[in-house]
Motif scaffolding. Structure first.
Motif, PDB file in Angstrom:
ATOM      1  N   GLU A  13       0.820  -1.217   0.000  1.00 42.54           N
ATOM      2  CA  GLU A  13       0.000   0.000   0.000  1.00 42.54           C
ATOM      3  C   GLU A  13       0.850   1.261   0.000  1.00 42.54           C
ATOM      4  OE1 GLU A  13      -3.377   2.247   2.797  1.00 42.54           O
ATOM      5  OE2 GLU A  13      -2.598   0.275   3.355  1.00 42.54           O
ATOM      6  N   ILE A  14       1.956   1.265   0.743  1.00 44.06           N
ATOM      7  CA  ILE A  14       2.812   2.452   0.798  1.00 44.06           C
ATOM      8  C   ILE A  14       3.470   2.698  -0.558  1.00 44.06           C
ATOM      9  CG2 ILE A  14       4.873   3.434   1.872  1.00 44.06           C
ATOM     10  CD1 ILE A  14       4.115   2.002   4.431  1.00 44.06           C
ATOM     11  N   LEU A  15       3.900   1.617  -1.220  1.00 42.89           N
ATOM     12  CA  LEU A  15       4.495   1.771  -2.546  1.00 42.89           C
ATOM     13  C   LEU A  15       3.464   2.299  -3.543  1.00 42.89           C
ATOM     14  CD1 LEU A  15       6.713  -1.439  -2.793  1.00 42.89           C
ATOM     15  CD2 LEU A  15       7.403   0.882  -2.190  1.00 42.89           C
ATOM     16  N   ARG A  16       2.218   1.826  -3.426  1.00 38.97           N
ATOM     17  CA  ARG A  16       1.167   2.325  -4.315  1.00 38.97           C
ATOM     18  C   ARG A  16       0.920   3.815  -4.065  1.00 38.97           C
ATOM     19  NH1 ARG A  16      -1.793  -2.275  -2.678  1.00 38.97           N
ATOM     20  NH2 ARG A  16      -3.345  -0.908  -1.721  1.00 38.97           N
ATOM     21  N   ALA A  17       0.980   4.234  -2.793  1.00 37.78           N
ATOM     22  CA  ALA A  17       0.783   5.651  -2.481  1.00 37.78           C
ATOM     23  C   ALA A  17       1.897   6.501  -3.091  1.00 37.78           C
ATOM     24  CB  ALA A  17       0.727   5.848  -0.965  1.00 37.78           C
ATOM     25  N   PHE A  18       3.140   6.031  -2.987  1.00 38.11           N
ATOM     26  CA  PHE A  18       4.240   6.771  -3.594  1.00 38.11           C
ATOM     27  C   PHE A  18       4.117   6.791  -5.115  1.00 38.11           C
ATOM     28  CE2 PHE A  18       6.604   6.303   0.471  1.00 38.11           C
ATOM     29  CZ  PHE A  18       7.013   7.622   0.607  1.00 38.11           C
ATOM     30  N   ALA A  19       3.595   5.696  -5.689  1.00 38.04           N
ATOM     31  CA  ALA A  19       3.379   5.667  -7.135  1.00 38.04           C
ATOM     32  C   ALA A  19       2.368   6.735  -7.547  1.00 38.04           C
ATOM     33  CB  ALA A  19       2.899   4.284  -7.568  1.00 38.04           C
ATOM     34  N   PHE A  20       1.318   6.917  -6.744  1.00 38.75           N
ATOM     35  CA  PHE A  20       0.336   7.961  -7.036  1.00 38.75           C
ATOM     36  C   PHE A  20       0.959   9.340  -6.871  1.00 38.75           C
ATOM     37  CE2 PHE A  20      -2.936   4.786  -7.101  1.00 38.75           C
ATOM     38  CZ  PHE A  20      -3.980   5.368  -7.799  1.00 38.75           C
ATOM     39  N   ARG A  21       1.849   9.491  -5.908  1.00 36.56           N
ATOM     40  CA  ARG A  21       2.514  10.794  -5.735  1.00 36.56           C
ATOM     41  C   ARG A  21       3.375  11.131  -6.951  1.00 36.56           C
ATOM     42  NH1 ARG A  21       3.175  14.178  -1.443  1.00 36.56           N
ATOM     43  NH2 ARG A  21       4.890  15.657  -1.627  1.00 36.56           N
ATOM     44  N   ILE A  22       4.068  10.118  -7.474  1.00 36.49           N
ATOM     45  CA  ILE A  22       4.866  10.330  -8.683  1.00 36.49           C
ATOM     46  C   ILE A  22       3.956  10.619  -9.871  1.00 36.49           C
ATOM     47  CG2 ILE A  22       6.439   9.201 -10.304  1.00 36.49           C
ATOM     48  CD1 ILE A  22       7.561   7.631  -7.902  1.00 36.49           C
ATOM     49  N   LEU A  23       2.859   9.865  -9.983  1.00 34.78           N
ATOM     50  CA  LEU A  23       1.938  10.023 -11.102  1.00 34.78           C
ATOM     51  C   LEU A  23       1.339  11.424 -11.152  1.00 34.78           C
ATOM     52  CD1 LEU A  23       0.474   8.428 -13.409  1.00 34.78           C
ATOM     53  CD2 LEU A  23      -1.346   7.980 -11.764  1.00 34.78           C
ATOM     54  N   PHE A  24       0.964  11.957  -9.979  1.00 35.61           N
ATOM     55  CA  PHE A  24       0.307  13.261  -9.913  1.00 35.61           C
ATOM     56  C   PHE A  24       1.283  14.398  -9.595  1.00 35.61           C
ATOM     57  CE2 PHE A  24      -3.370  10.501  -9.319  1.00 35.61           C
ATOM     58  CZ  PHE A  24      -4.337  11.147 -10.068  1.00 35.61           C
ATOM     59  N   GLY A  25       2.574  14.115  -9.541  1.00 36.79           N
ATOM     60  CA  GLY A  25       3.556  15.149  -9.226  1.00 36.79           C
ATOM     61  C   GLY A  25       3.675  16.202 -10.317  1.00 36.79           C
ATOM     62  N   ALA A  26       4.423  17.272 -10.015  1.00 32.26           N
ATOM     63  CA  ALA A  26       4.591  18.367 -10.977  1.00 32.26           C
ATOM     64  C   ALA A  26       5.242  17.902 -12.264  1.00 32.26           C
ATOM     65  CB  ALA A  26       5.414  19.483 -10.330  1.00 32.26           C
ATOM     66  N   THR A  27       6.121  16.900 -12.167  1.00 34.90           N
ATOM     67  CA  THR A  27       6.782  16.361 -13.360  1.00 34.90           C
ATOM     68  C   THR A  27       6.259  14.966 -13.697  1.00 34.90           C
ATOM     69  OG1 THR A  27       8.577  15.483 -11.984  1.00 34.90           O
ATOM     70  CG2 THR A  27       8.880  17.684 -12.923  1.00 34.90           C
ATOM     71  N   GLY A  28       5.105  14.618 -13.144  1.00 32.58           N
ATOM     72  CA  GLY A  28       4.553  13.281 -13.352  1.00 32.58           C
ATOM     73  C   GLY A  28       3.839  13.128 -14.679  1.00 32.58           C
ATOM     74  N   MET A  29       3.301  11.917 -14.882  1.00 33.72           N
ATOM     75  CA  MET A  29       2.671  11.576 -16.153  1.00 33.72           C
ATOM     76  C   MET A  29       1.432  12.427 -16.424  1.00 33.72           C
ATOM     77  SD  MET A  29       1.078   7.929 -17.395  1.00 33.72           S
ATOM     78  CE  MET A  29       2.603   7.058 -16.996  1.00 33.72           C
ATOM     79  N   ILE A  30       0.612  12.676 -15.405  1.00 32.70           N
ATOM     80  CA  ILE A  30      -0.626  13.430 -15.617  1.00 32.70           C
ATOM     81  C   ILE A  30      -0.316  14.844 -16.110  1.00 32.70           C
ATOM     82  CG2 ILE A  30      -2.743  14.265 -14.552  1.00 32.70           C
ATOM     83  CD1 ILE A  30      -2.619  11.261 -14.733  1.00 32.70           C
ATOM     84  N   ASN A  31       0.582  15.518 -15.408  1.00 35.48           N
ATOM     85  CA  ASN A  31       0.950  16.867 -15.839  1.00 35.48           C
ATOM     86  C   ASN A  31       1.654  16.841 -17.188  1.00 35.48           C
ATOM     87  OD1 ASN A  31       0.190  19.099 -14.085  1.00 35.48           O
ATOM     88  ND2 ASN A  31       1.352  18.062 -12.490  1.00 35.48           N
ATOM     89  N   GLY A  32       2.476  15.824 -17.403  1.00 34.24           N
ATOM     90  CA  GLY A  32       3.194  15.732 -18.674  1.00 34.24           C
ATOM     91  C   GLY A  32       2.247  15.589 -19.853  1.00 34.24           C
ATOM     92  N   ILE A  33       1.274  14.698 -19.742  1.00 33.17           N
ATOM     93  CA  ILE A  33       0.301  14.495 -20.823  1.00 33.17           C
ATOM     94  C   ILE A  33      -0.575  15.729 -20.998  1.00 33.17           C
ATOM     95  CG2 ILE A  33      -1.696  13.131 -21.551  1.00 33.17           C
ATOM     96  CD1 ILE A  33      -0.414  10.721 -20.205  1.00 33.17           C
ATOM     97  N   GLY A  34      -1.024  16.314 -19.872  1.00 30.97           N
ATOM     98  CA  GLY A  34      -1.884  17.489 -19.952  1.00 30.97           C
ATOM     99  C   GLY A  34      -1.214  18.653 -20.657  1.00 30.97           C
ATOM    100  N   MET A  35       0.064  18.896 -20.357  1.00 22.86           N
ATOM    101  CA  MET A  35       0.768  19.993 -21.012  1.00 22.86           C
ATOM    102  C   MET A  35       1.130  19.638 -22.449  1.00 22.86           C
ATOM    103  SD  MET A  35       3.201  21.652 -18.018  1.00 22.86           S
ATOM    104  CE  MET A  35       4.030  20.106 -17.604  1.00 22.86           C
ATOM    105  N   GLU A  36       1.392  18.370 -22.701  1.00 17.68           N
ATOM    106  CA  GLU A  36       1.766  17.947 -24.053  1.00 17.68           C
ATOM    107  C   GLU A  36       0.624  18.150 -25.044  1.00 17.68           C
ATOM    108  OE1 GLU A  36       4.295  16.542 -26.973  1.00 17.68           O
ATOM    109  OE2 GLU A  36       4.786  16.957 -24.865  1.00 17.68           O
ATOM    110  N   ILE A  37      -0.609  17.862 -24.614  1.00 23.32           N
ATOM    111  CA  ILE A  37      -1.741  17.998 -25.539  1.00 23.32           C
ATOM    112  C   ILE A  37      -2.428  19.354 -25.409  1.00 23.32           C
ATOM    113  CG2 ILE A  37      -2.139  15.505 -25.550  1.00 23.32           C
ATOM    114  CD1 ILE A  37      -4.442  15.882 -23.642  1.00 23.32           C
TER     115      ILE A  37
END
Length: 301
Positions: free
Chosen positions: A130-154
């Protein structure tokens, strides 16, 4: 009931199961809760004074939750508890909205390989801690994470969005953390529904939403209540995800409890806060059971 279980599985198995349940209920649930309750009515004394004349029962720890240090209304702690409960309700509702269609498809639409792949897809990700999954979500939603990366890319936004401060990462992580506890109770309830009832409703001209509202949901209600109870209680009592994914301005009530226990070394006040959280959650769940007319027997079915 014990005799029926013994006749079916044998005396040895029945005794082992009975002892295991007794041990679990007494030593892992009842006694720790009783000890915590006792602590909550004690003063925070030096070790040398414990058991002495000043070690008496008091309501001071509970009074502190309402009036704080200055004697006025403790709006901060009460507000944090209220915000935690509202967030737990929100996460529970989101889980119901996500898991109900998944459970229905798994029970009445998916078959063979598709059903097995859906189950594997639900279960395998939870092999990760569970802790690793939480850190994965932090990376995913981070300023340089995938969500921000895709949002700015498109071109959806120009600068990174602070999903951590906005608590979007926290709510997403909590929603995902307890999704299995919502899917399978609803699946178990919906699976018992006779498919002929659905077909009959459709033949009579009922729309899709009316079929679910009048036919499926009454059958699924105990499963939804069971899943909602578990998700709500675990979300309100979560600690790892709020610590990792929570924004700097969003303090979870369990973090207050953690601070009293570990940072302030005041186990008595931490115990009182933990008891308050437990009682409020039980009271809220009981109230919701009355509102939706679901009995404890239906939830435990």
């Amino acid at each position: 009931m014990f005799d029926a279980f013994k006749n079916k599985h044998g005396l040895g198995v029945a005794c082992f199961i009975g002892f295991a349940v007794f041990f679990w209920a007494l030593f892992l649930i009842a006694l720790p809760q009783i000890a915590m309750l006792d602590y909550s009515f004690r003063f925070n004394l030096p070790r040398a004074d414990i058991g002495g004349p000043s070690d008496v029962y008091t309501l001071e720890n509970y009074a502190y939750f309402f009036r704080g240090n200055d004697g006025g209304f403790n709006a901060l702690d009460v507000g944090i508890l209220f915000k935690t409960l509202v967030a737990a309700v929100f996460v529970t509702i989101i889980d119901i909205m996500i898991c109900y269609p998944i459970a229905y498809i798994l029970a009445h639409s998916a078959t063979g390989v598709a059903a097995r792949l859906m189950v594997i897809g639900l279960i395998v990700p939870f092999w990760v801690n569970e802790i690793l999954r939480a850190f994965a979500f932090r990376i995913l939603f981070g300023a340089t994470g995938m969500i921000n990366g895709i949002g700015m890319e498109i071109g959806l936004w120009d600068t990174p969005i602070d999903f951590i401060r906005a608590d979007i990462a926290l709510y997403s992580g909590l929603t995902y953390a307890y999704i299995l506890l919502m899917v399978f109770p609803i699946f178990n309830a919906v699976e018992a529904l006779d498919r002929n009832q659905i077909e009959a409703a459709r033949d009579m001209g009922a729309s899709w939403w009316r079929v679910h509202w009048r036919v499926v949901l009454p059958i699924a209600k105990p499963g939804i209540a069971s899943g909602a109870t578990m998700v709500f209680m675990l979300t309100a009592g979560a600690l790892a995800a709020p610590q990792i994914l929570g924004g700097p301005s969003n303090l979870w009530f369990t973090q207050l409890i953690y601070q009293w226990f570990n940072e302030s070394a005041n186990w008595q006040r931490g115990s009182a806060y933990a008891v308050i959280l437990l009682l409020v959650c039980i009271g809220f769940v009981t109230m919701m059971m009355r509102v939706f007319k679901v009995s404890i027997g239906e939830i435990g079915r």
